[in-house]
Design a protein around this motif. Sequence first.
Motif, short mmCIF file in Angstrom:
data_model
loop_
_atom_site.label_atom_id
_atom_site.label_comp_id
_atom_site.label_asym_id
_atom_site.label_seq_id
_atom_site.Cartn_x
_atom_site.Cartn_y
_atom_site.Cartn_z
N THR A 77 0.71 -1.15 -0.04
CA THR A 77 0.18 0.11 0.29
C THR A 77 0.89 1.20 0.14
OG1 THR A 77 -0.11 -0.19 2.35
CG2 THR A 77 -2.14 -1.14 1.11
N HIS A 78 2.27 1.02 0.55
CA HIS A 78 3.05 2.51 1.31
C HIS A 78 3.81 2.78 -0.45
CE1 HIS A 78 2.59 2.77 4.88
NE2 HIS A 78 2.91 1.23 5.41
N LEU A 79 3.95 1.29 -1.44
CA LEU A 79 4.21 1.20 -2.39
C LEU A 79 3.66 2.31 -3.28
CD1 LEU A 79 6.88 0.92 -3.94
CD2 LEU A 79 5.87 -1.30 -4.65
N PHE A 80 1.93 1.65 -3.60
CA PHE A 80 0.60 2.51 -4.22
C PHE A 80 1.33 3.98 -4.14
CE2 PHE A 80 -3.31 2.14 -6.72
CZ PHE A 80 -2.63 1.76 -7.14
N PHE A 81 0.89 4.20 -3.24
CA PHE A 81 0.29 5.30 -2.43
C PHE A 81 2.26 6.32 -3.01
CE2 PHE A 81 0.97 9.27 -0.23
CZ PHE A 81 -0.34 9.99 -0.06
N TRP A 82 2.91 5.86 -3.39
CA TRP A 82 4.08 6.72 -3.03
C TRP A 82 3.87 6.53 -4.76
CZ3 TRP A 82 9.24 4.72 -6.23
CH2 TRP A 82 9.34 5.29 -6.05
N LEU A 83 3.65 5.57 -5.71
CA LEU A 83 3.89 5.33 -6.85
C LEU A 83 2.84 6.98 -6.98
CD1 LEU A 83 3.86 2.08 -8.79
CD2 LEU A 83 5.54 4.17 -8.70
N LEU A 84 1.54 6.34 -6.20
CA LEU A 84 0.51 8.26 -7.12
C LEU A 84 0.90 9.74 -6.83
CD1 LEU A 84 -3.22 6.53 -6.15
CD2 LEU A 84 -1.89 6.99 -8.08
N LEU A 89 1.48 16.88 -1.22
CA LEU A 89 1.32 15.28 -0.66
C LEU A 89 0.42 15.66 0.73
CD1 LEU A 89 3.71 13.23 -1.49
CD2 LEU A 89 5.25 14.13 0.47
N LEU A 90 0.61 15.96 1.31
CA LEU A 90 -0.19 16.13 2.35
C LEU A 90 -1.93 16.13 1.98
CD1 LEU A 90 -0.61 15.86 5.59
CD2 LEU A 90 -0.98 18.49 5.21
N LEU A 91 -2.12 17.04 1.06
CA LEU A 91 -3.48 17.23 0.51
C LEU A 91 -3.58 15.83 -0.33
CD1 LEU A 91 -3.44 20.57 -0.70
CD2 LEU A 91 -4.78 19.78 1.28
N SER A 92 -2.69 15.03 -1.19
CA SER A 92 -3.04 13.47 -1.68
C SER A 92 -3.25 12.49 -0.81
CB SER A 92 -2.06 13.48 -2.94
OG SER A 92 -0.89 13.87 -2.74
N TRP A 93 -2.62 12.89 0.38
CA TRP A 93 -2.48 11.73 1.27
C TRP A 93 -4.07 11.78 1.70
CZ3 TRP A 93 -3.52 11.28 6.33
CH2 TRP A 93 -3.10 10.66 7.06
N VAL A 94 -4.32 12.59 2.39
CA VAL A 94 -6.15 13.07 2.49
C VAL A 94 -7.01 12.32 1.59
CG1 VAL A 94 -7.39 14.17 3.01
CG2 VAL A 94 -5.56 14.98 3.93
N PHE A 95 -6.77 12.18 0.48
CA PHE A 95 -7.62 12.30 -1.00
C PHE A 95 -7.76 10.40 -0.50
CE2 PHE A 95 -7.55 16.82 -2.61
CZ PHE A 95 -9.10 16.85 -2.25
N TYR A 96 -6.78 9.71 -0.57
CA TYR A 96 -6.46 8.82 -0.81
C TYR A 96 -6.60 8.28 -0.39
CZ TYR A 96 -3.92 4.05 -1.75
OH TYR A 96 -3.44 3.62 -2.09
N THR A 97 -6.67 8.26 1.25
CA THR A 97 -7.49 7.72 2.51
C THR A 97 -8.47 7.49 2.55
OG1 THR A 97 -5.29 8.64 4.04
CG2 THR A 97 -7.12 7.70 4.84
#
Lengths: 284, 289
Positions: free
Chosen positions: A115-122, B271-279
């Motif tokens: 999951t971390h890898l996928f997010f890092w790619l994104l 990065l922070l904003l995409s993390w929020v969206f992704y979650t």
Amino acid sequence: MNTTVTLPHSPTLAPKRSRLTRQGIVMTVYLIFLMLPIYWLLNMSLKTNEEILSTFSLWPQNFTLANYKTIFTDPSWYGGYINSITYVVMNTVISITVALPAAYAFSRYRFLGDTHLFFWLLTNRMAPPAVFALPFFQLYSSVGLFDTHIGVALAHCLFNVPLAVWILEGFMSSVPKEIDETAYIDGYSFGRFFTRIFMPLIASGIGVTAFFCFMFSWVELLLARTLTSVAAKPIAATMTRTVSASGMDWGVLAAAGILTIIPGALVIWFVRNYIAKGFALGRV
Amino acid sequence: MNKTWNNKAWWMVLPVVLLVAFSAVIPLMTVVNYSVQDTFGNNQFFWAGLQWFEEIVNSERFHDALARQFLFSGLILFIEIPLGIFIAMNMPTKGLAISVCLVLMSLPLLIPWNVVGTIWQIFGRVDIGLLGATAAKLGIDYNYTRDIGDAWFTVVIMDVWHWTSLVALLCYAGLQSIPQAYYQAARIDGASQWAIFRYIQLPKMRGVLLIAVLLRFMDSFMIYTEPFVVTGGGPGNATTFLSIDLVKMAIGQFDLGPAAAFSLVYFLIILLLSWVFYTVMTNLDKQGQ
């Protein structure tokens, strides 16, 4: 199944005819709004510079193809198109080749840090190209990739590979896993299963992915311009040349603009039936 | 789907990791390297610690660009998302009209971004552009190179022109996936148009809408080429968004240290904003299963 809310014989919904006219009006207005600026560019590309600057008319009074002739006879103009198409195709091929196995892994297996890898790619899809322009320039100059087609293609992988993995993963997850298992029981090796059975199943997904890679590589300019000078200069950057000593060459600029729209239009025509699903990244 | 645990899957991901490492990690490390050093030319660098970061985070220039950026992205989402939904709901339902609409709507998405800028630069010009000339004939004082309001209007309408179709196509895809039975049930219950929209169509579009919001927010947050071509960031600094300011600093003035610190802060915000969206998005996916 292609209706949304228009149902036959529906007493409670608004009468069909008025709905249809409202739909017609909304879509017509919207499409006119979309087409007007493009039409204006086309209109200008068919005029001479004198006419553009002297008379204001909704269509060309002295129809001329001279602007297009300028582009097709000057190698520094049409070379730009060849450069652009070369690196776009390279990028599409590279992106899909590396993304296919990765997307399969993400859609079928759990593994350490997935999951971390996928997010890092994104996050790389989210990275502003402006952040990367200068370091790219230095890195690619030092390894001899500056001003080469492959250099631009690799730089565009920054945002296209994550996108390709994301879209393909969506399409692959909708293929039931039982198909894989049945194939293995039937004695298929992984390689044969993947190329003979799996890839044909997600052919539309691969098409959509190719479309997106083509699209984002074709429209991007900041990196493409920073990483090239002469040999691989994209057409969009060549367009800045029209500012000359005698002022702007509006006609040629407009003609060049129209010619950059054509490859996109062709690609859309081929994938039109998959566009809607593709834009939803296979997640509908 | 039940996924099996298999660490060998790393081998399949490896090419992607290597490729992205080459095109993302190494350049990013260069940026980090610059951000903590100072130079007086001649390739001599000195350790500068967090000096550049403090400077950027406290500088008015960065605050202004950030505020403009949030205003722009906010406006874009506020206009494009509802408009996109509205267009999707008015898509034709059968025949050749669907193909024609799909193709014409996708057209702006495939125009190179600087050509988009050129199109609107020409379109808005008072002397030779349709929009500018029409406004002038109607007696409206419209000039995007001099007036701040007009410049903003042009940049926003350009983005609406450019990207609303993306939202519309996403929503259209979402609407297509709703089974007819839902509408029939709603009809039997005598549900109003609004109720159908609110309780059937909107929930079913939730997933695609999130993708639309994510893509539109991120892409508008890093917009560079189009406003640069049309207004060049002006008049004054009125349309200087984060990317434009960054490129000005890095390539125009060659202030490597501050520009690198700027890049990292900018990247961290995204990065922070995409993390929020992704979650939010993955949580929605889990609920959907």
